[in-house]
Design a protein around this motif. Structure first.
Motif, mmCIF file in Angstrom:
data_model
loop_
_atom_site.group_PDB
_atom_site.id
_atom_site.type_symbol
_atom_site.label_atom_id
_atom_site.label_comp_id
_atom_site.label_asym_id
_atom_site.label_seq_id
_atom_site.Cartn_x
_atom_site.Cartn_y
_atom_site.Cartn_z
ATOM 1 N N MET A 1 0.841 -1.191 0.000
ATOM 2 C CA MET A 1 0.000 0.000 0.000
ATOM 3 C C MET A 1 0.878 1.244 0.000
ATOM 4 O O MET A 1 1.813 1.335 0.791
ATOM 5 C CB MET A 1 -0.879 -0.015 1.248
ATOM 6 N N HIS A 2 0.620 2.187 -0.881
ATOM 7 C CA HIS A 2 1.432 3.388 -1.011
ATOM 8 C C HIS A 2 0.739 4.575 -0.343
ATOM 9 O O HIS A 2 -0.470 4.719 -0.414
ATOM 10 C CB HIS A 2 1.667 3.728 -2.487
ATOM 11 N N THR A 3 1.519 5.430 0.278
ATOM 12 C CA THR A 3 1.032 6.697 0.805
ATOM 13 C C THR A 3 1.701 7.816 0.022
ATOM 14 O O THR A 3 2.928 7.892 -0.004
ATOM 15 C CB THR A 3 1.367 6.844 2.298
ATOM 16 N N MET A 4 0.919 8.652 -0.652
ATOM 17 C CA MET A 4 1.499 9.717 -1.453
ATOM 18 C C MET A 4 1.822 10.916 -0.576
ATOM 19 O O MET A 4 1.067 11.289 0.310
ATOM 20 C CB MET A 4 0.533 10.145 -2.559
ATOM 21 N N THR A 5 2.961 11.506 -0.807
ATOM 22 C CA THR A 5 3.393 12.726 -0.138
ATOM 23 C C THR A 5 3.779 13.726 -1.218
ATOM 24 O O THR A 5 3.794 13.387 -2.398
ATOM 25 C CB THR A 5 4.582 12.441 0.805
ATOM 26 N N PRO A 6 4.090 14.984 -0.877
ATOM 27 C CA PRO A 6 4.324 15.990 -1.911
ATOM 28 C C PRO A 6 5.405 15.596 -2.922
ATOM 29 O O PRO A 6 6.314 14.833 -2.622
ATOM 30 C CB PRO A 6 4.768 17.203 -1.092
ATOM 31 N N ALA A 7 5.266 16.127 -4.132
ATOM 32 C CA ALA A 7 6.241 15.961 -5.213
ATOM 33 C C ALA A 7 6.420 14.497 -5.601
ATOM 34 O O ALA A 7 7.506 14.050 -5.952
ATOM 35 C CB ALA A 7 7.588 16.574 -4.826
ATOM 36 N N ALA A 8 5.316 13.720 -5.557
ATOM 37 C CA ALA A 8 5.313 12.336 -6.030
ATOM 38 C C ALA A 8 6.333 11.468 -5.319
ATOM 39 O O ALA A 8 6.979 10.619 -5.920
ATOM 40 C CB ALA A 8 5.536 12.302 -7.551
ATOM 41 N N VAL A 9 6.494 11.665 -4.023
ATOM 42 C CA VAL A 9 7.290 10.763 -3.185
ATOM 43 C C VAL A 9 6.324 9.799 -2.527
ATOM 44 O O VAL A 9 5.262 10.193 -2.055
ATOM 45 C CB VAL A 9 8.061 11.558 -2.116
ATOM 46 N N ALA A 29 10.637 6.785 -1.158
ATOM 47 C CA ALA A 29 11.389 6.887 -2.406
ATOM 48 C C ALA A 29 10.691 7.831 -3.372
ATOM 49 O O ALA A 29 9.499 8.119 -3.237
ATOM 50 C CB ALA A 29 11.544 5.502 -3.048
ATOM 51 N N PRO A 30 11.455 8.310 -4.376
ATOM 52 C CA PRO A 30 10.833 9.088 -5.456
ATOM 53 C C PRO A 30 9.832 8.224 -6.213
ATOM 54 O O PRO A 30 9.774 7.003 -6.041
ATOM 55 C CB PRO A 30 12.023 9.482 -6.341
ATOM 56 N N GLU A 31 9.066 8.852 -7.078
ATOM 57 C CA GLU A 31 7.976 8.159 -7.773
ATOM 58 C C GLU A 31 8.453 6.917 -8.511
ATOM 59 O O GLU A 31 7.774 5.895 -8.531
ATOM 60 C CB GLU A 31 7.296 9.124 -8.750
ATOM 61 N N ASN A 32 9.658 6.973 -9.127
ATOM 62 C CA ASN A 32 10.138 5.831 -9.887
ATOM 63 C C ASN A 32 10.791 4.759 -9.010
ATOM 64 O O ASN A 32 11.216 3.719 -9.502
ATOM 65 C CB ASN A 32 11.118 6.268 -10.980
ATOM 66 N N GLY A 33 10.880 5.015 -7.693
ATOM 67 C CA GLY A 33 11.440 4.027 -6.772
ATOM 68 C C GLY A 33 12.946 3.923 -6.792
ATOM 69 O O GLY A 33 13.522 3.142 -6.029
#
Length: 284
Positions: A1-9, A29-33
């Protein structure tokens, strides 16, 4: 399960399976992991959730941040019997090999730096660098350990605990009340015993990877006269020293943006690979 935080982290949790049990790991991690791997190791009697703001800041700067929950905390199921720094270091390396691409910078806050230093000693091929954050002086002032015990004891009056949190962990002007929660005093004896094996004299003089000695300017565990002791011992080619203003022993929660920036700038100077190949790196 992912939790989104600002700037696609993003933030998620994974379980790392080992022969002795499972390690509960929080990943930011950044959006691309992708991104250089960093492992955050918490201070005495506290878990890795203390690093929430710091982990987010490091992820925003492009790093893959791993936070293994210590034995006895979170959903980690590894046993507490016969615990040593060698075994705790192996937990870190298992995490790095499973989720960090086999090599990472280890950030040890206070007691966590014992584990980071021993991991570097035992497994240099997996350690790009070591950040000792809020490490006490080799011989720290009297009364600090007593303040730790009182601050972490929920049976004590809140006012007394806050006074000792302010004395030993938080700079004047920084709010210590969040640390009234989050302690695991039932694990105090287990981890103190683990911290003596191997003895500090065995690993204190060993550094395969470059070291960043990150200190709070108001940290009573690290008086000004001790600022350069690790650099003097291991050499300026190996150890960089940086002091974070308006921070004490709890600098990773007091000043997460400044701490993240210092770590990222220092990491940018590290070569790729493990510690043995990184010996020529300099500090910030």
């Amino acid at each position: 399960m992912h939790t989104m935080t600002p700037a696609a982290v993003w933030r998620r949790r994974e379980m790392v399976c080992t022969s002795a049990g499972e390690i509960d790991v929080v990943i930011d991690a950044p959006e691309n992991g992708a991104g250089p791997a960093i492992v955050l190791l918490p201070s005495s009697q506290r878990d890795s959730l203390d690093f929430d703001p710091l982990a987010q800041q490091l992820a925003l700067l492009g790093h893959r941040v791993l936070r293994p929950q210590p034995r006895g905390m979170g959903r980690t199921t590894l046993p507490l019997e016969q615990l040593t720094l060698h075994r705790l270091a192996q937990d870190v390396i298992d995490t790095v090999q499973a989720l960090g691409g086999g090599s990472a910078v280890l950030v040890g806050h206070a007691f966590g730096h014992f584990i980071a230093r021993v991991a570097d000693m035992d497994h240099p091929q997996c350690v790009r660098g070591v950040v000792v954050a809020g490490a006490a002086a080799r011989v720290f002032p009297a009364g600090m350990a007593e303040s730790l015990d009182l601050a972490s004891d929920a049976r004590q009056p809140a006012a007394l605990r806050i006074a000792h949190l302010q004395r030993a962990f938080f700079a004047q002007g920084n709010d210590p009340t969040a640390w009234l929660e989050g302690w695991h005093p039932e694990l105090r004896a287990v981890y103190r015993a683990a911290g003596t094996v191997p003895p500090k004299d065995r690993w204190w003089t060993v550094a395969n990877a470059p070291v960043l000695d990150l200190q709070g300017a108001q940290d009573p565990w690290r008086p000004p006269e001790s600022r350069g002791e690790l650099q003097e011992l291991l050499g300026a080619q190996k150890v960089a020293v940086q002091v974070i203003d308006q921070a004490s022993h709890a600098l990773v929660v007091e000043q997460p943006v400044a701490v993240a920036g210092a770590i990222a700038r220092w990491m940018a100077l590290l070569p790729e690979g493990g510690g043995r190949s990184a010996g020529a790196a300099h500090g910030v």
